[in-house]
Design an enzyme around this catalytic site. Structure first.
Site, PDB file in Angstrom:
ATOM      1  N   GLY A  45       0.970  -1.131   0.068  1.00 34.30           N
ATOM      2  CA  GLY A  45       0.037   0.186  -0.038  1.00 34.30           C
ATOM      3  C   GLY A  45       0.773   1.303  -0.013  1.00 34.30           C
ATOM      4  N   ASP A  47       2.998   4.033  -1.736  1.00 29.60           N
ATOM      5  CA  ASP A  47       3.161   4.385  -3.227  1.00 29.60           C
ATOM      6  C   ASP A  47       4.397   4.850  -3.480  1.00 29.60           C
ATOM      7  OD1 ASP A  47       0.283   4.242  -3.532  1.00 29.60           O
ATOM      8  OD2 ASP A  47       0.152   6.305  -2.470  1.00 29.60           O
ATOM      9  N   HIS A  70      18.674  16.612 -13.726  1.00 28.05           N
ATOM     10  CA  HIS A  70      17.755  16.307 -14.966  1.00 28.05           C
ATOM     11  C   HIS A  70      16.195  15.859 -14.050  1.00 28.05           C
ATOM     12  CE1 HIS A  70      19.429  12.204 -13.794  1.00 28.05           C
ATOM     13  NE2 HIS A  70      18.554  11.942 -14.339  1.00 28.05           N
ATOM     14  N   HIS A  72      14.407  13.078 -14.137  1.00 23.87           N
ATOM     15  CA  HIS A  72      13.951  11.985 -14.007  1.00 23.87           C
ATOM     16  C   HIS A  72      13.511  11.867 -12.482  1.00 23.87           C
ATOM     17  CE1 HIS A  72      16.197   9.511 -17.082  1.00 23.87           C
ATOM     18  NE2 HIS A  72      15.067   9.718 -17.633  1.00 23.87           N
ATOM     19  N   HIS A  75      15.396  11.706  -9.480  1.00 24.24           N
ATOM     20  CA  HIS A  75      16.150  12.801  -9.189  1.00 24.24           C
ATOM     21  C   HIS A  75      15.371  14.311  -8.798  1.00 24.24           C
ATOM     22  CE1 HIS A  75      19.993  11.204 -10.395  1.00 24.24           C
ATOM     23  NE2 HIS A  75      19.251  10.247 -11.163  1.00 24.24           N
ATOM     24  N   ASP A 192      28.433   8.373 -12.022  1.00 19.92           N
ATOM     25  CA  ASP A 192      27.148   7.360 -12.204  1.00 19.92           C
ATOM     26  C   ASP A 192      27.550   5.933 -12.218  1.00 19.92           C
ATOM     27  OD1 ASP A 192      24.818   6.120 -13.023  1.00 19.92           O
ATOM     28  OD2 ASP A 192      24.873   7.297 -14.740  1.00 19.92           O
ATOM     29  N   GLY A 364      20.468   4.811 -20.807  1.00 22.98           N
ATOM     30  CA  GLY A 364      20.805   6.269 -20.783  1.00 22.98           C
ATOM     31  C   GLY A 364      22.016   6.400 -19.890  1.00 22.98           C
ATOM     32  N   HIS A 365      22.654   5.075 -19.343  1.00 25.11           N
ATOM     33  CA  HIS A 365      23.934   5.336 -18.522  1.00 25.11           C
ATOM     34  C   HIS A 365      25.171   4.863 -19.149  1.00 25.11           C
ATOM     35  CE1 HIS A 365      21.315   6.269 -15.249  1.00 25.11           C
ATOM     36  NE2 HIS A 365      20.419   5.463 -15.685  1.00 25.11           N
ATOM     37  N   HIS A 387      24.974   6.572  -7.204  1.00 27.06           N
ATOM     38  CA  HIS A 387      24.023   5.923  -7.969  1.00 27.06           C
ATOM     39  C   HIS A 387      24.095   4.596  -8.160  1.00 27.06           C
ATOM     40  CE1 HIS A 387      20.933   6.217 -11.042  1.00 27.06           C
ATOM     41  NE2 HIS A 387      20.702   7.342 -10.793  1.00 27.06           N
TER      42      HIS A 387
HETATM   43 ZN   LIG Z   1      19.059   8.380 -11.838  1.00 26.69          ZN
HETATM   44 ZN   LIG Z   2      18.288   9.712 -15.006  1.00 23.77          ZN
END
Ligand SMILES: [Zn+2]
Ligand SMILES: [Zn+2]
Length: 552
Positions: A45, A47, A70, A72, A75, A192, A364-365, A387
């Protein structure tokens, strides 16, 4: 004299999501990113999950800036919850600012928040820090890395990045700038770690387009595509391809609609005229002239694709005339839900094309060679992987060692763990409050560990309610006990088990009467203890037991 730089990750280490890094020098604090995470499977339950902000709230008068790399969710998703508690200017690029405004508006915070939009290449000052935004590539437009000038040296905070020399738009990552700053001298690189386990280089976003072209051009079916809502460049490629093949495009799913709206308004997307139609108008278009772009690439419960798969979408009904393209890979932990949606779509007769079958997604990484290049260009004195889970952080540290950074110059921190940095050394220091705050509906932190334990308990073993009517005078049994169960079935001899539960309850009440116990709380506790002991012995289960006493 304060000559120490502190780096305090409040999220994003040893976990996927809710990235938040604090940089602190003397009296000045800056915050980089403020993301959210998604709940684990046993957080019933819940979120979303946000970082524990208490350290920032306690030090709110020292926060000079919040900088977002950015747009996302991992973030920016936690930002509205932080902005309820503190006041500090937000600095970010235009698209990210557009996405943040939608969130702050939903929380009624947009008026009180100062948002300063900048472009890559620009600088600003925040207390003793000087911050420069550097253009990079990632799976959302307008992403930046930060070069943070501190009194003891420069920190490069990469944020999420990849090196794409043929991106769809926005130009390739500003490698020259990283090199220049590297030449001037970099004290610390925070980089990252997401794809550190993947060898080589990540693929260019422009590689995906031709696959769409083939799948759309070569089909007389209706095309339904799902991807990450925020991947503006991917959406652009799908739309271009649809337009080229004389198909109309309809969008469904709230986050997708929001992002499309913002990126079109701000000029990050260029949609050919008369291509977009409202999802309510799709019945007026022949199926083979239509592309529907939808949310739900992670199989999210209640996303538009999920509703299509389970026949709950108002405008779209799936059948054998559909080709469904899933242009995303599973975020770890989502494999099961995606698989359920794929199976359901196949069951309805649709043709489903997903990443195991086709190259419909690029990450994307940065992969290993790109991560090495970042280290090579910036030549940092110290290194800190960010990350990622522990395995990613360790592997990234090993990579840095291979490139000649001494083990003592590498720090693997954890959330809440301070990293102390001087010109001469980097080392792990003390800790600050940190952790997960669970958001349930709109309540923040309402769901504590007790509520969660109860939900887990109910989900695993169900519930047994015992209703007894007792006399107010001497606590003798007037009627009952009645046993009601929910989510707890012991199929074998279920009736006799209920009978036994009634017997155990009556015996407990008798013994209470004999001992002249008339206090309701004590009686309830005894009934609960005896029933739970009995149930465990008989069924090896521990349902939640709720004794209810009615007084007459
Ligand atoms: Zn990220
Ligand atoms: Zn990202």
């Amino acid at each position: 004299m304060a000559s120490k730089l502190k780096v305090i990750p409040l999220g994003g280490l040893n976990e996927i999501g809710k990235n938040l890094t604090v940089y602190e020098y003397g009296e000045d604090i800056i915050v980089v990113d403020c993301g959210l995470g998604f709940p684990d499977e046993d957080m019933y339950g819940v979120d979303i999950v946000i970082p524990d902000f208490s350290y920032l709230v306690q030090n709110k008068n020292r926060i000079r800036a919040i900088i977002l790399t950015h747009g996302h969710e991992d973030h920016i998703g936690g930002l509205p919850f932080l902005m309820r508690e503190i006041n500090a200017p937000l600095y970010t690029t235009r698209l990210t600012a557009g996405l943040i405004k939608i969130k702050l508006e939903e929380h009624g915070l947009v008026e009180k928040t100062e948002i300063i939009t900048l472009e890559a290449g620009q600088h600003f000052k925040a207390g003793c820090f000087g911050i420069e935004l550097i253009h990079i590539n990632h799976s959302i437009a307008d992403s930046v890395s930060l070069a943070i000038k501190t009194p003891i040296g420069t920190v490069i905070h990469t944020g999420d990045f990849k090196i794409d020399v043929t991106p769809i738009e926005g130009g390739m990552i500003d490698l020259t700038r990283f090199g220049e700053i590297g030449k001037e001298g970099v004290l610390l690189l925070c980089s990252d770690s997401t794809n550190v386990e993947k060898p080589g280089y990540s693929e260019s976003e422009s590689k995906v387009g031709p696959h769409f072209e083939r799948l759309i051009k070569g089909s007389d079916k209706r095309i339904i595509v799902t991807t990450f809502a925020s991947n503006v460049h991917r959406l652009q490629q799908i739309i271009n391809c649809a337009a080229k093949n004389n198909r109309k495009v309809a969008i469904t799913g709230r986050s997708m609609e929001n992002i499309m709206k913002v990126s079109m308004e701000l000029g990050y997307m260029d949609v050919p005229k008369d291509t977009l139609i409202d999802i309510n108008q799709i019945s007026s278009i022949p199926k083979n002239k239509l592309v529907i772009i939808t949310t739900g690439s992670q199989g999210e419960n209640m996303s538009a694709l999920y509703r299509m798969a389970f026949s709950g979408h108002r405008q779209v009904e799936i059948d054998a005339g559909d080709r469904v393209i899933i242009s995303a890979s599973a975020i770890p932990g989502n494999e099961t839900t995606i698989s359920r949606v794929i199976n359901e779509l196949f069951m309805k007769g649709a043709e489903v094309i997903y990443d195991r079958l086709e190259e419909l997604h690029v990450s994307g990484h940065a992969c290993r060679e790109e991560l090495k290049m970042m280290i090579a260009l910036t030549k940092p004195r110290f290194f800190m992987p960010l990350h990622g889970e522990q395995r990613h952080l360790r592997t990234h540290a090993e990579l840095a060692k291979c490139m000649g950074i001494a083990p003592k110059d590498i720090a693997i921190s954890d959330i809440g763990r301070i990293v102390d940095i001087t010109r001469k050394e980097i080392k792990l220091g003390g800790t600050v409050a940190s952790g997960k705050v669970l958001v349930d509906g709109t309540g923040v932190g309402d769901v504590g560990s007790v509520v969660l334990r109860d939900r887990r308990h109910l989900a695993q073993d169900g519930m047994v309610v015992v209703v007894m009517t007792l006399s107010a005078e001497d606590a003798s049994l007037v009627s009952g006990p009645d046993i009601v169960t929910r989510g707890f079935v012991y199929v074998k001899e279920s009736d006799s088990l209920m009978e036994e539960l009634r017997r155990v309850t009556m015996e407990t009440l008798d013994s209470c009467e004999n001992q002249r116990i008339t206090d309701w709380a004590t009686i309830k506790a005894k009934v609960k203890a005896n029933l739970s002991g009995y149930l465990y012995k008989q069924t090896k289960r521990s349902p939640m037991i709720l004794p209810v006493i009615m007084e007459v």
